[in-house]
Design a protein around this motif. Structure first.
Motif, PDB file in Angstrom:
ATOM      1  N   THR A  15       0.880  -1.167   0.000  1.00 29.44           N
ATOM      2  CA  THR A  15       0.000   0.000   0.000  1.00 29.44           C
ATOM      3  C   THR A  15       0.923   1.224   0.000  1.00 29.44           C
ATOM      4  OG1 THR A  15      -1.755   1.160   1.232  1.00 29.44           O
ATOM      5  CG2 THR A  15      -0.210  -0.107   2.560  1.00 29.44           C
TER       6      THR A  15
ATOM      7  N   LYS B 261       0.417  -4.326  -6.242  1.00 24.15           N
ATOM      8  CA  LYS B 261       0.764  -4.427  -4.830  1.00 24.15           C
ATOM      9  C   LYS B 261       1.209  -5.854  -4.566  1.00 24.15           C
ATOM     10  CE  LYS B 261      -1.000  -0.332  -3.813  1.00 24.15           C
ATOM     11  NZ  LYS B 261      -0.978   0.207  -5.178  1.00 24.15           N
TER      12      LYS B 261
ATOM     13  N   ARG C 176      -8.048 -13.588  -4.085  1.00 26.77           N
ATOM     14  CA  ARG C 176      -7.125 -13.314  -2.976  1.00 26.77           C
ATOM     15  C   ARG C 176      -5.752 -13.775  -3.419  1.00 26.77           C
ATOM     16  NH1 ARG C 176      -7.012 -11.559   1.823  1.00 26.77           N
ATOM     17  NH2 ARG C 176      -9.265 -11.430   1.935  1.00 26.77           N
TER      18      ARG C 176
ATOM     19  N   PHE D 120      -1.397  -8.244  -6.715  1.00 22.70           N
ATOM     20  CA  PHE D 120      -2.710  -7.842  -7.227  1.00 22.70           C
ATOM     21  C   PHE D 120      -2.686  -6.358  -7.552  1.00 22.70           C
ATOM     22  CE2 PHE D 120      -4.114  -5.618  -3.378  1.00 22.70           C
ATOM     23  CZ  PHE D 120      -3.296  -6.177  -2.409  1.00 22.70           C
TER      24      PHE D 120
ATOM     25  N   MET E 270      -4.214  -2.646  -7.363  1.00 24.23           N
ATOM     26  CA  MET E 270      -5.074  -1.841  -6.493  1.00 24.23           C
ATOM     27  C   MET E 270      -5.174  -0.436  -7.059  1.00 24.23           C
ATOM     28  SD  MET E 270      -4.739  -0.645  -2.497  1.00 24.23           S
ATOM     29  CE  MET E 270      -4.330  -2.206  -1.748  1.00 24.23           C
TER      30      MET E 270
ATOM     31  N   ASP F 256      -5.491   2.918  -5.509  1.00 27.65           N
ATOM     32  CA  ASP F 256      -5.438   3.529  -4.178  1.00 27.65           C
ATOM     33  C   ASP F 256      -5.345   5.044  -4.315  1.00 27.65           C
ATOM     34  OD1 ASP F 256      -3.075   2.304  -5.248  1.00 27.65           O
ATOM     35  OD2 ASP F 256      -1.932   2.732  -3.432  1.00 27.65           O
TER      36      ASP F 256
ATOM     37  N   GLY G   9      -9.948  -3.073  -5.614  1.00 27.95           N
ATOM     38  CA  GLY G   9      -9.119  -4.127  -6.196  1.00 27.95           C
ATOM     39  C   GLY G   9      -9.595  -4.507  -7.592  1.00 27.95           C
TER      40      GLY G   9
ATOM     41  N   THR H   3      -8.209  -6.309  -9.980  1.00 30.91           N
ATOM     42  CA  THR H   3      -8.036  -7.724 -10.352  1.00 30.91           C
ATOM     43  C   THR H   3      -9.073  -8.585  -9.620  1.00 30.91           C
ATOM     44  OG1 THR H   3      -6.121  -7.687  -8.828  1.00 30.91           O
ATOM     45  CG2 THR H   3      -5.648  -7.704 -11.172  1.00 30.91           C
ATOM     46  N   ARG H   4      -9.297  -8.271  -8.339  1.00 27.15           N
ATOM     47  CA  ARG H   4     -10.343  -8.998  -7.607  1.00 27.15           C
ATOM     48  C   ARG H   4     -11.712  -8.750  -8.233  1.00 27.15           C
ATOM     49  NH1 ARG H   4     -11.066  -8.481  -1.191  1.00 27.15           N
ATOM     50  NH2 ARG H   4      -9.200  -9.800  -1.307  1.00 27.15           N
TER      51      ARG H   4
END
Ligand code: P5A
Length: 441
Positions: free
Chosen positions: A109, A138, A151, A155, A157, A159, A320, A322-323
Motif C-alpha cells: 500500500t 501491490k 485473494r 494484485f 489496487m 489507491d 481491487g 483484479t479482484r
C-alpha cells in the motif's frame, strides 16, 4: 479481432485446484495463468476485461476530483520506519535488499510514499483539498492465497489518498470517494453495499467496506434488503456540493449493513424479519479516514489561513481491479460460462461464421465485421474451421453479451441469428437489421 489471430488458450478440463467458479472460469476461458502461488499473468481475454474495469475506475476517480499519478512498486524501508509501520507490518510485507544492502520492500500500500510526495511540495492550505491516486501492483505475502485473483499475493489496487486542512475537510473528501465508489460499482453492473468496517493495519476510526453479495464470498454479511433497491446517483452529480454528498452518504449508511466483525445482532433483529438478509459477500473496495496517523510522524503540514502550521488530515481509498474481475464473474455466470455485463465485456459482439468457405456466410460475416468495427463496438469474429458445437461452447464460455450467427441456410436468405447471452433469447433477423442493431454509431 479475428478469432484465428486471437490468443485464446481455452482449457478443456476443469482445473482441479480451482475451488470457486470464477477461478475455474478464468482458467478455462484462458484469462489468466498462474505463475506461482497467488501470482498471475493476464492473458489477452483477461487483460481486455481488466482494462475495461480500470477505465471505469479512472473515469469515476477523475470525476470526483482525484489526480492520477504513478508511484513505484518498490519502496525504501526508511519511509516505513518514519511512520512506524515497518516493524508492525509483519510477514505480509515482502522485504528485499538491493546490491548496496539497502532495505527495500514491494509496496503492499502507499500511505507513506504519497505522504512523502505531499510534504515535499505542498505548503499552503490554498492547495487543498488534494486527492492523489494511482492504479498499481501491490504485493502482500498472504498466508493463504486462494481463489485465483480474488485473494492473490500480487494484485492490482486503485489507491487514492486525500489531504485536507482539518477533520471537516477530510470528511467531505471521504464523502466524495464514497459516492464515486457507488457509481463505479454500479457502472460495472454490481450492487455494492457499503458496510462499517474495521480499519486493520491501515488504521483510523472511520471506514467502510464495499461488499458485493455472492455465495462464495469470504465474509459473512448482514443487511437490510432495502439496499437491493437503492441506486447510485447519476453522472450529473456535483461532487463539490458538500451537503448533497453528505445526504447520499447518509442515505446509503442508514439501513443496517455489517460484516460479521462489526455485526450487532440486536440492531439487525430490529429490522423486520422479511427485510433481513444474511449472505456471503466479497469486499471489492475499502475506504479509510485516519486523520493524522501518517502526517503527524511524517511531518506533513500546511500553513493555514491563520498563519499557523496544521498537520494535514488524510484518508485512503482502495479498490481491487483484479479482484473485481473475479467478483463480476461470481455475480454473472451460468453452467456454460461467463455472462459479462456489457460495460466490462471483452467484446460486445461475437460473430460466428458457421461455415467458412460458404460464399453467403463469408460475405455476410465480412460485411457485419466491418460495420460493427466501424461503429466502435468490439467484435470477436470466429472465422475458424472449428465444429459448430465447439464454436457455440466457446462463445458461451467467454461470455460475450451478443452472438450473431451466420449459418449457410439462413445466410442464403440474407438472415442471421442473434443470441443474447444473458437470458438465452434468440431472434432471426435480416442482415440489415443486424447492422442497424450493432453497426450503427
Ligand atoms: C486503501 C487504499 C488499503 O490497502 N490503503 C490504500 C488502503 N485497503 S485494503 O482494504 O487493504 O485494500 C484495498 C482493496 O484491495 C483489494 N485487495 C486485494 N485484491 C486481491 N488480492 C488480495 N490479496 C487483496 N487484498 C486487498 C480489495 O478489493 C480491497 O478492498
Amino acid at each position: 479481432m479475428r478469432l484465428s489471430k486471437f490468443f485464446l488458450p481455452l482449457l478443456k478440463e476443469t482445473p482441479k485446484e480451482a475451488e470457486i467458479v470464477s477461478h475455474r472460469l478464468m482458467l478455462r476461458a484462458g484469462m489468466v495463468r498462474q505463475q506461482s502461488a497467488g501470482i498471475y499473468s493476464w492473458l489477452p481475454l483477461g487483460k481486455i476485461v481488466l482494462d475495461k474495469v480500470c477505465a471505469i475506475i479512472h473515469e469515476e476517480q477523475k470525476r470526483a476530483g482525484a489526480n492520477e499519478i504513478l508511484m513505484p512498486t518498490i519502496q525504501p524501508a526508511d519511509l516505513w520506519r518514519e511512520s512506524g509501520r515497518y516493524d508492525d507490518y509483519g510477514k505480509e510485507m515482502l522485504r528485499i535488499q538491493d546490491r548496496h544492502e539497502r532495505d527495500m520492500l514491494f509496496g503492499p500500500t502507499n500511505e507513506e510514499m504519497v505522504t512523502e510526495i505531499f510534504r515535499s511540495y505542498v505548503r499552503s492550505y490554498k492547495d487543498l483539498p488534494l486527492n492523489l491516486y494511482h492504479i498499481q501492483w501491490k504485493f502482500r505475502d498472504e498466508v493463504r492465497p486462494r481463489f485465483g485473483v480474488m485473494r492473490s499475493r500480487e494484485f492490482l489496487m486503485k489507491d487514492a489518498y486525500s489531504f485536507d486542512m482539518n477533520q471537516e475537510g477530510a470528511r467531505a473528501a471521504y464523502h466524495r470517494m464514497f459516492v464515486s465508489y457507488l457509481r463505479t460499482f454500479e457502472r460495472m453492473g454490481l450492487k455494492a453495499i457499503p458496510m462499517r468496517a474495521d480499519t486493520g493495519p491501515i488504521g483510523g476510526d472511520l471506514s467502510h467496506e464495499f461488499i458485493i453479495l455472492a455465495d462464495t464470498g469470504e465474509s459473512q454479511v448482514f443487511c437490510d434488503k432495502a439496499y437491493l433497491e437503492m441506486q447510485a446517483p447519476d453522472e450529473g452529480i456535483d461532487y463539490w456540493d458538500e451537503a448533497a454528498m453528505a445526504k447520499i452518504v447518509k442515505d446509503f449508511t442508514t439501513p443496517y449493513a455489517a460484516t460479521d466483525e462489526m455485526h450487532d445482532e440486536s440492531a439487525y433483529e430490529a429490522i423486520g424479519e422479511k427485510d433481513r438478509l444474511s449472505a456471503r459477500g466479497i469486499e471489492v473496495g475499502h475506504i479509510f479516514y485516519f486523520g493524522t496517523k501518517y502526517s503527524d510522524p511524517m511531518n506533513a503540514k500546511v500553513q493555514g489561513p491563520d498563519g499557523q502550521e496544521h498537520t494535514v488530515h488524510m484518508g485512503s481509498y482502495g479498490i481491487g481491479p483484479t479482484r473485481l474481475v473475479a467478483a463480476i464473474i461470481e455475480a454473472f455466470h451460468d453452467e456454460d460460462g461467463i455472462k459479462w455485463p456489457e460495460p466490462v465485456a471483452p467484446f460486445h459482439v461475437g460473430l460466428i461464421n458457421m461455415k467458412p468457405g460458404d460464399g453467403a456466410c463469408d460475405e455476410i460475416c465480412e460485411k457485419l465485421y466491418k460495420a460493427i468495427g466501424a461503429s466502435g463496438r468490439d467484435v470477436l469474429y470466429d472465422d475458424t474451421d472449428n465444429r459448430a458445437g465447439a464454436k457455440f461452447a466457446t462463445f458461451d464460455l467467454i461470455g460475450v453479451p451478443w452472438q450473431v450467427i451466420a449459418g449457410p441456410r439462413s445466410a442464403a436468405e440474407g438472415k442471421v441469428e442473434i443470441k443474447n447471452r444473458a437470458d438465452g433469447s434468440r431472434d432471426t433477423v435480416s442482415v440489415e437489421e443486424a447492422i442497424n442493431r450493432f453497426g450503427a454509431a
